[in-house]
Design an enzyme around this catalytic site. Structure first.
Site, mmCIF file in Angstrom:
data_model
loop_
_atom_site.group_PDB
_atom_site.id
_atom_site.type_symbol
_atom_site.label_atom_id
_atom_site.label_comp_id
_atom_site.label_asym_id
_atom_site.label_seq_id
_atom_site.Cartn_x
_atom_site.Cartn_y
_atom_site.Cartn_z
ATOM 1 N N ASP A 78 -2.035 -18.600 3.774
ATOM 2 C CA ASP A 78 -3.090 -19.399 3.118
ATOM 3 C C ASP A 78 -3.625 -20.471 4.073
ATOM 4 O OD1 ASP A 78 -0.425 -19.981 2.694
ATOM 5 O OD2 ASP A 78 -0.677 -20.876 0.725
ATOM 6 N N TYR A 100 0.828 -1.218 0.000
ATOM 7 C CA TYR A 100 0.000 0.000 0.000
ATOM 8 C C TYR A 100 0.859 1.263 0.000
ATOM 9 C CZ TYR A 100 -4.154 -2.828 0.965
ATOM 10 O OH TYR A 100 -5.181 -3.734 0.890
ATOM 11 N N LYS A 156 3.785 -14.574 4.512
ATOM 12 C CA LYS A 156 4.092 -15.321 3.286
ATOM 13 C C LYS A 156 5.600 -15.190 3.046
ATOM 14 C CE LYS A 156 2.361 -17.764 -0.073
ATOM 15 N NZ LYS A 156 1.559 -18.972 0.061
ATOM 16 N N ASP A 168 -5.762 -6.312 5.700
ATOM 17 C CA ASP A 168 -6.977 -5.821 5.037
ATOM 18 C C ASP A 168 -7.883 -7.005 4.680
ATOM 19 O OD1 ASP A 168 -8.737 -4.126 3.815
ATOM 20 O OD2 ASP A 168 -7.389 -3.464 2.223
#
Ligand code: NAD
Length: 336
Positions: free
Chosen positions: A207, A126, A173, A231
């Site tokens: 995930d 972002y 991740k 988010d």
């Protein structure tokens, strides 16, 4: 009681409807307040300001240090930079705090959910650094700095300590983004080991983490994430307790704090009087605690708990037929 000066940003779409509901409830509960209303979002352009985040709005939040904000609309794939991203970066509101809790009277697939998401608010994907390398090839830079990663980790562990929470799980991740998400993870590990060894610490690849949280959300206590993951995970977790109409939030920095629901401007229902104002009212309750107005916060919490438990005045998203104003009036009625 001291009078608080609080900045009010109604925003776009359902923003004016839900912020006005929160304002009515806070006042009816006895908050002594002077609202400083300033625009942000598409509405600021309509009012003749050149920017979706006018300087006046930024200055008001910097001066008064506390704001209650409605959602703002951000055009997809073009147009102006997100107001939220600008506001959070310019005022250094680096920590988003989003408590997700089962509510009595709100029927969902799960019970006893009580988790808190801490999202890094100022960098990651972002950062707004996108480039066209050559026609047909574009890039978006993911930024991670040691300062911001350490700051958010420290915030999360301090928050856990103050609120007597037991465990922080980082959703990450770093198996793929070894440097950027790796930095986020290393900073969290370091803060845990060196400063808060008594809080349990866990890491999950995002995930699998999403699957686990949906399988059994009661296992999760606090989630710490970088910007994009926070988010996405916020809306996922909202669905576990009844949806976006019931999840509040705060954006906190060292100098100022902006309280707002997790949901957006909901253009599909804007102006229809059917939006659930509860998430905004709950964000107001978080703001009251930040202002050390715990007695008023408790009063409002009991009032909306009573309305939800009774179940007669629920908005459409919670399976009822009540409008925004009906729900607000019922909460105010229960304050007495
Ligand atoms: P959204 O959160 O506005 O809506 C998603 C769905 O949830 C819609 O079906 C909507 O009707 C429903 N919903 C949301 N809030 C509700 C409420 N209080 N009561 C009942 N139903 C509710 O997400 P979106 O449609 O993806 O985004 C719309 C706009 O909002 C976009 O421009 C987006 O950029 C913006 N947005 C702003 C913020 C913010 O200002 N903090 C946050 C998220 C999205």
């Amino acid at each position: 009681m001291a009078k608080h000066a609080i900045v009010m940003i109604p925003g776009d779409g359902i923003g004016p409807e839900v912020t006005s509901a929160a304002r009515d409830v806070l006042e009816a509960a006895g908050l002594s307040v002077e609202w400083v209303e300033v625009p942000a979002g598409a509405v600021a352009l309509e009012q003749g300001f050149e920017n979706v985040l006018p300087q006046r709005t930024l200055e008001a939040v910097s001066a008064h240090k506390v704001a209650l904000k409605g959602p703002v609309t951000t055009p997809v794939g073009g147009g102006f930079t997100s107001v939220n991203v600008q506001l959070r970066k310019k005022l250094n509101l680096y920590a988003a705090v989003r408590p997700v809790r089962s509510l009595r009277g709100v029927k969902t697939r799960y019970e006893n959910v009580d988790l808190i998401i801490i999202r890094e608010n100022t960098e990651g994907l972002y950062s707004g650094i996108e480039n066209e390398i050559t026609p047909g090839v574009v890039t978006c830079l993911k930024v991670a700095t040691e300062v911001a990663c350490t700051r958010i980790a420290r915030f999360a562990f301090r928050y856990a300590t103050n609120r007597h929470r037991r465990r922080i799980t980082v959703f990450h991740k770093a198996n793929i983004m070894k440097l950027t998400v790796g930095m986020f993870l290393n900073c969290a590990r370091r803060v845990h080991e060196q400063e808060y060894p008594d809080i349990e610490y866990e890491e999950l690849i995002i995930d699998a983490a999403c699957m686990k949280v949906v399988q059994d959300p009661t296992r999760t206590d606090m989630i710490l994430c970088e910007n994009l993951y926070g988010d996405v995970v916020s809306d996922l977790c909202a669905a576990l307790v009844g949806g976006l109409g019931v999840v509040p939030g705060a954006n906190i920095g060292d100098e100022a704090a902006v309280f707002e629901a997790v949901h957006g401007s909901a253009p599909d229902i804007a102006g229809k009087g059917v939006a659930n104002p509860l998430a905004c009212i709950m964000s107001g309750v978080m703001m009251l605690r930040h202002l050390n107005e715990d007695a008023i916060a408790e009063k409002i919490k009991h009032a909306y708990d009573a309305v939800l438990t009774e179940g007669k005045t629920l908005t459409r998203d919670l399976g009822g037929t009540a409008g925004t104003k009906d729900f607000t009036a019922a909460v105010i009625e229960n304050l007495r």
